[in-house]
Design a protein around this motif. Structure first.
Motif, PDB file in Angstrom:
ATOM      1  N   LYS A 164      38.667  23.314  26.571  1.00  0.00           N
ATOM      2  CA  LYS A 164      39.317  22.189  25.896  1.00  0.00           C
ATOM      3  C   LYS A 164      39.117  22.366  24.402  1.00  0.00           C
ATOM      4  O   LYS A 164      38.166  23.016  23.976  1.00  0.00           O
ATOM      5  CB  LYS A 164      38.703  20.864  26.346  1.00  0.00           C
ATOM      6  CG  LYS A 164      39.194  20.392  27.705  1.00  0.00           C
ATOM      7  CD  LYS A 164      38.598  19.036  28.034  1.00  0.00           C
ATOM      8  CE  LYS A 164      39.007  18.567  29.406  1.00  0.00           C
ATOM      9  NZ  LYS A 164      40.305  17.866  29.394  1.00  0.00           N
ATOM     10  N   ILE A 183      34.861  19.321  22.863  1.00  0.00           N
ATOM     11  CA  ILE A 183      34.268  18.420  23.848  1.00  0.00           C
ATOM     12  C   ILE A 183      34.369  16.977  23.376  1.00  0.00           C
ATOM     13  O   ILE A 183      34.414  16.046  24.175  1.00  0.00           O
ATOM     14  CB  ILE A 183      32.805  18.814  24.156  1.00  0.00           C
ATOM     15  CG1 ILE A 183      32.336  18.127  25.441  1.00  0.00           C
ATOM     16  CG2 ILE A 183      31.885  18.525  22.987  1.00  0.00           C
ATOM     17  CD1 ILE A 183      31.100  18.748  26.044  1.00  0.00           C
ATOM     18  N   PHE A 189      36.850  13.913  24.521  1.00  0.00           N
ATOM     19  CA  PHE A 189      36.599  12.847  25.488  1.00  0.00           C
ATOM     20  C   PHE A 189      36.443  11.489  24.823  1.00  0.00           C
ATOM     21  O   PHE A 189      36.628  10.468  25.449  1.00  0.00           O
ATOM     22  CB  PHE A 189      35.319  13.130  26.287  1.00  0.00           C
ATOM     23  CG  PHE A 189      35.484  14.265  27.255  1.00  0.00           C
ATOM     24  CD1 PHE A 189      36.556  14.313  28.117  1.00  0.00           C
ATOM     25  CD2 PHE A 189      34.544  15.283  27.302  1.00  0.00           C
ATOM     26  CE1 PHE A 189      36.702  15.353  29.012  1.00  0.00           C
ATOM     27  CE2 PHE A 189      34.689  16.324  28.201  1.00  0.00           C
ATOM     28  CZ  PHE A 189      35.769  16.362  29.045  1.00  0.00           C
ATOM     29  N   LYS A 209      47.454  11.673  28.969  1.00  0.00           N
ATOM     30  CA  LYS A 209      47.591  12.487  30.162  1.00  0.00           C
ATOM     31  C   LYS A 209      48.874  12.126  30.903  1.00  0.00           C
ATOM     32  O   LYS A 209      49.628  12.985  31.342  1.00  0.00           O
ATOM     33  CB  LYS A 209      46.388  12.258  31.069  1.00  0.00           C
ATOM     34  CG  LYS A 209      46.378  13.176  32.279  1.00  0.00           C
ATOM     35  CD  LYS A 209      45.950  12.435  33.501  1.00  0.00           C
ATOM     36  CE  LYS A 209      46.298  13.226  34.735  1.00  0.00           C
ATOM     37  NZ  LYS A 209      46.485  12.352  35.878  1.00  0.00           N
ATOM     38  N   PRO A 217      46.858  21.864  31.920  1.00  0.00           N
ATOM     39  CA  PRO A 217      46.649  23.165  31.281  1.00  0.00           C
ATOM     40  C   PRO A 217      45.935  24.122  32.232  1.00  0.00           C
ATOM     41  O   PRO A 217      45.414  23.697  33.270  1.00  0.00           O
ATOM     42  CB  PRO A 217      45.770  22.813  30.068  1.00  0.00           C
ATOM     43  CG  PRO A 217      45.130  21.511  30.394  1.00  0.00           C
ATOM     44  CD  PRO A 217      46.064  20.789  31.319  1.00  0.00           C
ATOM     45  N   PRO A 218      45.906  25.409  31.904  1.00  0.00           N
ATOM     46  CA  PRO A 218      45.277  26.383  32.806  1.00  0.00           C
ATOM     47  C   PRO A 218      43.827  26.015  33.111  1.00  0.00           C
ATOM     48  O   PRO A 218      43.031  25.800  32.193  1.00  0.00           O
ATOM     49  CB  PRO A 218      45.356  27.700  32.028  1.00  0.00           C
ATOM     50  CG  PRO A 218      46.495  27.520  31.088  1.00  0.00           C
ATOM     51  CD  PRO A 218      46.477  26.062  30.713  1.00  0.00           C
ATOM     52  N   PRO A 219      43.462  25.938  34.395  1.00  0.00           N
ATOM     53  CA  PRO A 219      42.090  25.582  34.755  1.00  0.00           C
ATOM     54  C   PRO A 219      41.099  26.592  34.190  1.00  0.00           C
ATOM     55  O   PRO A 219      41.365  27.794  34.166  1.00  0.00           O
ATOM     56  CB  PRO A 219      42.082  25.648  36.284  1.00  0.00           C
ATOM     57  CG  PRO A 219      43.486  25.771  36.719  1.00  0.00           C
ATOM     58  CD  PRO A 219      44.288  26.248  35.561  1.00  0.00           C
ATOM     59  N   GLU A 234      44.142   8.197  29.121  1.00  0.00           N
ATOM     60  CA  GLU A 234      45.026   7.913  30.259  1.00  0.00           C
ATOM     61  C   GLU A 234      46.496   7.982  29.813  1.00  0.00           C
ATOM     62  O   GLU A 234      47.336   8.578  30.482  1.00  0.00           O
ATOM     63  CB  GLU A 234      44.687   6.530  30.830  1.00  0.00           C
ATOM     64  CG  GLU A 234      45.341   6.227  32.164  1.00  0.00           C
ATOM     65  CD  GLU A 234      45.055   7.282  33.213  1.00  0.00           C
ATOM     66  OE1 GLU A 234      45.992   7.634  33.953  1.00  0.00           O
ATOM     67  OE2 GLU A 234      43.921   7.796  33.285  1.00  0.00           O
TER      68      GLU A 234
END
Lengths: 192, 192
Positions: free
Chosen positions: A119, A122, A125, A135, A113-115, A132
């Motif tokens: 997100k 948070i 995570f 992604k 996605p655009p840096p 994994e």
């Protein structure tokens, strides 16, 4: 250009086969100072420094309003600093060649996605989805659309120097030399 | 402030007793980007980064017209980058305490000629005068005027952060978190 030979040899000694990490300073559209680490991908025969970036990145928005940049290398083994200042331009002609030199892992980073965008949460995570797997599926999906090429947001930047400075901390006093294009790249010793 | 604890611990692990070297990005009076290595002298309890400089240096002229700066630490052992952006102010009240912590060799560097000015000739490096003797005499002469104190050009700078970002390359994808003063320093995960 004496500085170019010195820079190339010094980078080779310091980094060997490891990524050549420098700092790229830019100016934001709000006229504030910014810096971040970058990986130097190449130094051309005429002294241009080549980097890659995501075209959606912060540094691209900075450079599109103010093309000036300074790249700084601190080489701890040699106790030597290089500062290379100039203007940065986008170099589409080099995309194919530079892309081919990137590791698969680095290539993958351009399919995200655009840096700098937020997100969703948070807590992502620590949710139940294996990150994994998620992604990998996302990258594979993006890559399947572009089986053997790079995504549109893959950009190559070239920094064309107009001023270079070296600072050698192994001498006492330290040895500081400046080279500028307008002076024909002749070395000028300045006080450290 | 979660970022401050993380920064302090990370710097301690990475540098141990070695100088904490970061890169300070500034904006020149001509609105061009600049960067150079700096030694971090202290991190205060409220998160201010403390540096020393010669008041005749280039970075001082930059900061006097544009006080914004970003300090970047790349910590290779931890594969971690910190970016700390904010405004820099001169902090005369800290000069005595910081001067006392500097090594004699570092103190000596503040007694030299104005940084960045041209040396008489680049061939000075190879003339017949023993440079160590000449330099030592010059420093001793300057110090004798100020036997137990610092020269006027010794300056202490404090960077008061308004935005901090960490980027952890040990995870896949990389973990990028931003903290800003205006958001009460709460961590926000952003895309790498």
């Amino acid at each position: 250009m004496e500085w170019l030979k010195h820079l190339r040899v010094s980078l080779a000694i310091e980094f060997a086969d490891r990524p050549m990490i420098g700092l790229l300073a830019t100016v934001s559209p709000d006229h504030t100072a910014a810096g971040r680490c970058v990986v130097l991908r190449d130094v051309t025969e005429d002294g241009q420094l080549v980097f890659t970036t995501d075209s959606r990145s912060e540094k691209m928005s900075h450079l599109s309003t103010n093309s000036s940049a300074e790249c700084v290398f601190w080489l701890p083994t040699l106790r030597l600093q290089f500062r290379i200042a100039g203007k940065v331009s986008i170099d589409p002609a080099r995309r194919v060649a530079i892309w081919a030199k990137l590791s698969p892992a680095t290539q993958d980073t351009f399919f995200g996605p655009p840096p700098g965008t937020r997100k969703d949460e948070i807590t992502d995570f620590t949710d139940d989805t294996d990150p994994e797997t998620a992604k990998s599926q996302s990258v594979q999906s993006a890559k399947s659309l572009l089986p053997s090429s790079f995504p549109a947001q893959f950009a190559v930047l070239g920094l064309t120097p107009d001023r270079v400075e070296s600072l050698d901390l192994t001498t006492d006093p330290h040895t500081r030399v400046v080279f500028s294009q307008k002076s024909g790249w002749q070395p000028v010793a300045i006080n450290p």
